[in-house]
Design a protein around this motif. Structure first.
Motif, PDB file in Angstrom:
ATOM      1  N   TRP A 106       0.829  -1.209   0.000  1.00 52.69           N
ATOM      2  CA  TRP A 106       0.000   0.000   0.000  1.00 52.69           C
ATOM      3  C   TRP A 106       0.865   1.262   0.000  1.00 52.69           C
ATOM      4  O   TRP A 106       0.538   2.256  -0.687  1.00 52.69           O
ATOM      5  CB  TRP A 106      -0.917   0.006   1.230  1.00 52.69           C
ATOM      6  N   ALA A 107       1.947   1.229   0.752  1.00 53.33           N
ATOM      7  CA  ALA A 107       2.816   2.406   0.833  1.00 53.33           C
ATOM      8  C   ALA A 107       3.426   2.739  -0.531  1.00 53.33           C
ATOM      9  O   ALA A 107       3.456   3.902  -0.952  1.00 53.33           O
ATOM     10  CB  ALA A 107       3.919   2.164   1.861  1.00 53.33           C
ATOM     11  N   LEU A 108       3.901   1.715  -1.231  1.00 54.48           N
ATOM     12  CA  LEU A 108       4.502   1.950  -2.545  1.00 54.48           C
ATOM     13  C   LEU A 108       3.458   2.431  -3.551  1.00 54.48           C
ATOM     14  O   LEU A 108       3.734   3.332  -4.366  1.00 54.48           O
ATOM     15  CB  LEU A 108       5.163   0.669  -3.047  1.00 54.48           C
ATOM     16  N   LEU A 109       2.276   1.860  -3.495  1.00 52.59           N
ATOM     17  CA  LEU A 109       1.212   2.325  -4.388  1.00 52.59           C
ATOM     18  C   LEU A 109       0.813   3.761  -4.057  1.00 52.59           C
ATOM     19  O   LEU A 109       0.499   4.553  -4.957  1.00 52.59           O
ATOM     20  CB  LEU A 109      -0.001   1.394  -4.283  1.00 52.59           C
ATOM     21  N   GLY A 110       0.854   4.098  -2.765  1.00 49.32           N
ATOM     22  CA  GLY A 110       0.566   5.477  -2.368  1.00 49.32           C
ATOM     23  C   GLY A 110       1.608   6.447  -2.895  1.00 49.32           C
ATOM     24  O   GLY A 110       1.283   7.557  -3.335  1.00 49.32           O
ATOM     25  N   VAL A 111       2.877   6.023  -2.851  1.00 51.30           N
ATOM     26  CA  VAL A 111       3.948   6.852  -3.419  1.00 51.30           C
ATOM     27  C   VAL A 111       3.727   7.064  -4.913  1.00 51.30           C
ATOM     28  O   VAL A 111       3.903   8.161  -5.447  1.00 51.30           O
ATOM     29  CB  VAL A 111       5.322   6.197  -3.160  1.00 51.30           C
ATOM     30  N   ALA A 112       3.326   6.009  -5.613  1.00 49.36           N
ATOM     31  CA  ALA A 112       3.080   6.104  -7.048  1.00 49.36           C
ATOM     32  C   ALA A 112       1.936   7.075  -7.348  1.00 49.36           C
ATOM     33  O   ALA A 112       2.026   7.894  -8.272  1.00 49.36           O
ATOM     34  CB  ALA A 112       2.773   4.727  -7.626  1.00 49.36           C
ATOM     35  N   ILE A 113       0.860   6.995  -6.555  1.00 51.30           N
ATOM     36  CA  ILE A 113      -0.276   7.911  -6.750  1.00 51.30           C
ATOM     37  C   ILE A 113       0.150   9.354  -6.493  1.00 51.30           C
ATOM     38  O   ILE A 113      -0.203  10.274  -7.238  1.00 51.30           O
ATOM     39  CB  ILE A 113      -1.443   7.513  -5.834  1.00 51.30           C
ATOM     40  N   ALA A 114       0.940   9.550  -5.422  1.00 60.60           N
ATOM     41  CA  ALA A 114       1.422  10.904  -5.111  1.00 60.60           C
ATOM     42  C   ALA A 114       2.277  11.442  -6.258  1.00 60.60           C
ATOM     43  O   ALA A 114       2.208  12.630  -6.591  1.00 60.60           O
ATOM     44  CB  ALA A 114       2.218  10.884  -3.814  1.00 60.60           C
ATOM     45  N   GLY A 115       3.073  10.552  -6.862  1.00 64.29           N
ATOM     46  CA  GLY A 115       3.892  10.979  -7.987  1.00 64.29           C
ATOM     47  C   GLY A 115       3.055  11.414  -9.175  1.00 64.29           C
ATOM     48  O   GLY A 115       3.378  12.409  -9.848  1.00 64.29           O
ATOM     49  N   VAL A 116       1.984  10.700  -9.458  1.00 59.98           N
ATOM     50  CA  VAL A 116       1.095  11.071 -10.557  1.00 59.98           C
ATOM     51  C   VAL A 116       0.440  12.423 -10.282  1.00 59.98           C
ATOM     52  O   VAL A 116       0.343  13.287 -11.175  1.00 59.98           O
ATOM     53  CB  VAL A 116       0.026   9.988 -10.784  1.00 59.98           C
ATOM     54  N   ILE A 117      -0.020  12.622  -9.058  1.00 56.47           N
ATOM     55  CA  ILE A 117      -0.634  13.905  -8.682  1.00 56.47           C
ATOM     56  C   ILE A 117       0.373  15.042  -8.834  1.00 56.47           C
ATOM     57  O   ILE A 117       0.045  16.127  -9.347  1.00 56.47           O
ATOM     58  CB  ILE A 117      -1.176  13.843  -7.245  1.00 56.47           C
ATOM     59  N   PHE A 118       1.609  14.806  -8.409  1.00 56.06           N
ATOM     60  CA  PHE A 118       2.672  15.804  -8.558  1.00 56.06           C
ATOM     61  C   PHE A 118       2.892  16.140 -10.029  1.00 56.06           C
ATOM     62  O   PHE A 118       3.033  17.310 -10.407  1.00 56.06           O
ATOM     63  CB  PHE A 118       3.960  15.275  -7.941  1.00 56.06           C
ATOM     64  N   MET A 119       2.918  15.126 -10.864  1.00 55.17           N
ATOM     65  CA  MET A 119       3.138  15.339 -12.297  1.00 55.17           C
ATOM     66  C   MET A 119       2.023  16.181 -12.902  1.00 55.17           C
ATOM     67  O   MET A 119       2.277  17.125 -13.659  1.00 55.17           O
ATOM     68  CB  MET A 119       3.204  13.985 -13.000  1.00 55.17           C
ATOM     69  N   ILE A 120       0.789  15.851 -12.583  1.00 57.20           N
ATOM     70  CA  ILE A 120      -0.351  16.531 -13.200  1.00 57.20           C
ATOM     71  C   ILE A 120      -0.478  17.968 -12.717  1.00 57.20           C
ATOM     72  O   ILE A 120      -0.710  18.883 -13.505  1.00 57.20           O
ATOM     73  CB  ILE A 120      -1.651  15.746 -12.929  1.00 57.20           C
ATOM     74  N   THR A 121      -0.332  18.185 -11.405  1.00 61.17           N
ATOM     75  CA  THR A 121      -0.573  19.506 -10.832  1.00 61.17           C
ATOM     76  C   THR A 121       0.622  20.449 -10.937  1.00 61.17           C
ATOM     77  O   THR A 121       0.446  21.666 -11.006  1.00 61.17           O
ATOM     78  CB  THR A 121      -0.969  19.392  -9.355  1.00 61.17           C
ATOM     79  N   TYR A 122       1.838  19.903 -10.967  1.00 61.02           N
ATOM     80  CA  TYR A 122       3.031  20.751 -10.954  1.00 61.02           C
ATOM     81  C   TYR A 122       3.970  20.487 -12.133  1.00 61.02           C
ATOM     82  O   TYR A 122       4.336  21.411 -12.862  1.00 61.02           O
ATOM     83  CB  TYR A 122       3.796  20.551  -9.645  1.00 61.02           C
TER      84      TYR A 122
END
Length: 397
Positions: free
Chosen positions: A13-29
Motif C-alpha cells: 500500500w505504501a509503494l502504491l501510495g507513493v506512485a499515486i502521489a507521484g502522478v498527482i505531482f506530475m499533473i498539478t506541478y
C-alpha cells in the motif's frame, strides 16, 4: 490466493501510495509549463489607440549564411508582411563582394531592404552576436526583430503578430517579445528522429510555458523582437560577449522581467527553421550549447524538468514493486495498472497539447517511453560532449 484487501502487506500500500502521489505531482506541478504553453493565446492583429505612434516602426534583421535562392525566398515572405511600417536589414556573413552582389539584386525588387556584411576574420567573436549588433545599429525601426535567412514564414501576419504587444497604449512598457520556432522535423532521419523531435518540443515548451506563466528566462534568437533602446541601454551583448552563444538565453535572462516581456504563440508567428542535410548535426550543436549556457539561467525550470523525468521512473518502479509485494492478491496489480495508465495518459495528453502548438502531433502515443528514455539519453549526450564545452568560449575559437 489472497483476496481480502486487509491481507495485503502495508509495504505494498505504501509503494502504491507513493506512485499515486507521484502522478498527482506530475499533473498539478510537473506538466504545468507544457499546459501553459499550449493554452496561451494571443492576437495577431495589432491593437492600437488610433494614434500613429501606437504602431512603432519595425526592422527585421536577417542573418544570412545561406545561398541566394534561400535568402530571396525569405525576403519575399518578409516583404509581403501586412504590418504597415517596417524595413529589413540583411547582414551577410560572406564578405563585401557577396553583399554587394546581393544588394544589387535587392535594390531592383524592394526599396525597404538594406544589405550589409560582416568583416571576414573576426573568429574570436560570436559571428551571430556581431551580425545582430550591426543589424540593430543599422535599423531604422524602434523595434528590431532578429531572425535568419533559412526560415519559413507561415503567413503574412507573422510580423503583425510579433509586433502586437508593442502596439497600443500599453505597448510602451514592453521591451521583448518571444516568438517560437521549430526545425523542419521532416529533415530528421534515422532511428533517433522521434526522440530528437520529442526532445526539441519539450525543451521549447518548457521555456515557452514559463514565459506564458509570467516567468521568462530565455527566448529564441531566430524569432525574437526587442526594443532598440533596451538593447543599447543594456550595453548590447557586453555581459556575454565572451560566449560563442547566449544571445537568446544568457543575454535575455539579464534584461527580461514579467513586466517587460511577452510571448507570441499564434500559429501565424511560429517559424520553421530549415537546416537540410545538416539538421541532425545542428540539433546536436544547439543542444550542447543549451546545456552549456544553462548554468547562467535560473535553476527552477530545469529542476522541474528533472523532477518530471525522475517521476516517470519513480511512479513506474513504485507501482511495479507495490504490485509484486502484494502477491498473491490481484488487487495491487489492478491498482498498479490503473496508476501507470494514469501516468501514461497524462504524459500523452500533455505532450500532445504542447506538440499541437508546433503543429506536430506525430507519435504522441510514444511519449511515455520517450520520457523514460530522456534522462538516459541526456546523460549519454552530456558524457559524449564533455570535451566540446570549452569551445563555447570565444577565445577558444
Amino acid at each position: 490466493m489472497t483476496t481480502s484487501l486487509y491481507d495485503i502487506p502495508p509495504e505494498s500500500w505504501a509503494l502504491l501510495g507513493v506512485a499515486i502521489a507521484g502522478v498527482i505531482f506530475m499533473i498539478t506541478y510537473g506538466m504545468r509549463p507544457l499546459r501553459s504553453a499550449a493554452r496561451h493565446e494571443d492576437q495577431h492583429k495589432p491593437e492600437t489607440d488610433g494614434q500613429p505612434a501606437s504602431m512603432p516602426k519595425a526592422t527585421v534583421v536577417i542573418y544570412c549564411q545561406s545561398d541566394e535562392e534561400t535568402l530571396m525566398n525569405t525576403l519575399q515572405s518578409v516583404c509581403e508582411q501586412n504590418y504597415p511600417d517596417f524595413d529589413v536589414v540583411v547582414v551577410c556573413d560572406s564578405g563585401a563582394e557577396y553583399a554587394s552582389y546581393i544588394s544589387e539584386i535587392v535594390e531592383q525588387r524592394w526599396d525597404n531592404v538594406y544589405v550589409t556584411y560582416l568583416q571576414p576574420g573576426s573568429h574570436n567573436l560570436s559571428r551571430l552576436k556581431l551580425a545582430n549588433t550591426i543589424g540593430i545599429k543599422a535599423a531604422k525601426g524602434e523595434v528590431v526583430l532578429t531572425t535568419r535567412a533559412n526560415i519559413t514564414i507561415p503567413s503574412a501576419s507573422w510580423l503583425s503578430g510579433m509586433m502586437t504587444p508593442f502596439c497600443g497604449p500599453q505597448g510602451k512598457y514592453i521591451d521583448l517579445v518571444f516568438g517560437l520556432t521549430h526545425p523542419d522535423f521532416n529533415e530528421f532521419h534515422g532511428l533517433g528522429k522521434c526522440y530528437r523531435r520529442f526532445d526539441s518540443l519539450l525543451s521549447d515548451s518548457l521555456w515557452a510555458g514559463y514565459a506564458a506563466m509570467g516567468h521568462p528566462y530565455r527566448g529564441d534568437g531566430f524569432n525574437l523582437a526587442l526594443r532598440r533602446t533596451a538593447f543599447f541601454d543594456n550595453k548590447g551583448y557586453a555581459n556575454c560577449m565572451y560566449l560563442l552563444n547566449g544571445e537568446d538565453d544568457v543575454y535575455i535572462n539579464q534584461i527580461c522581467t514579467s513586466a517587460n516581456a511577452r510571448i507570441a504563440t499564434s500559429p501565424h508567428t511560429i517559424l520553421t527553421v530549415n537546416w537540410g542535410e545538416s539538421a541532425r548535426r545542428i540539433w546536436s550543436l544547439h543542444k550542447a550549447s543549451r546545456n552549456f549556457t544553462r548554468r547562467w539561467l535560473p535553476s527552477a525550470p530545469f529542476l522541474r524538468a528533472g523532477a518530471v523525468s525522475l517521476m516517470q521512473w519513480l511512479v513506474t518502479a513504485a507501482a511495479v514493486a507495490g504490485a509484486l509485494l502484494g502477491l498473491p492478491s490481484l488487487w495491487p496489480i489492478v491498482a498498479a495498472c490503473i496508476i501507470v495508465a494514469m501516468l501514461w495518459t497524462a504524459d500523452m495528453l500533455s505532450y500532445r497539447k504542447a506538440a499541437k502548438l508546433f503543429d506536430v502531433t506525430a507519435a504522441w502515443w510514444a511519449a511515455p517511453l520517450l520520457w523514460l528514455w530522456r534522462p538516459i539519453a541526456n546523460a549519454i549526450f552530456k558524457l559524449s560532449h564533455l570535451g566540446t564545452y570549452k569551445k563555447n568560449f570565444t577565445w577558444q575559437r
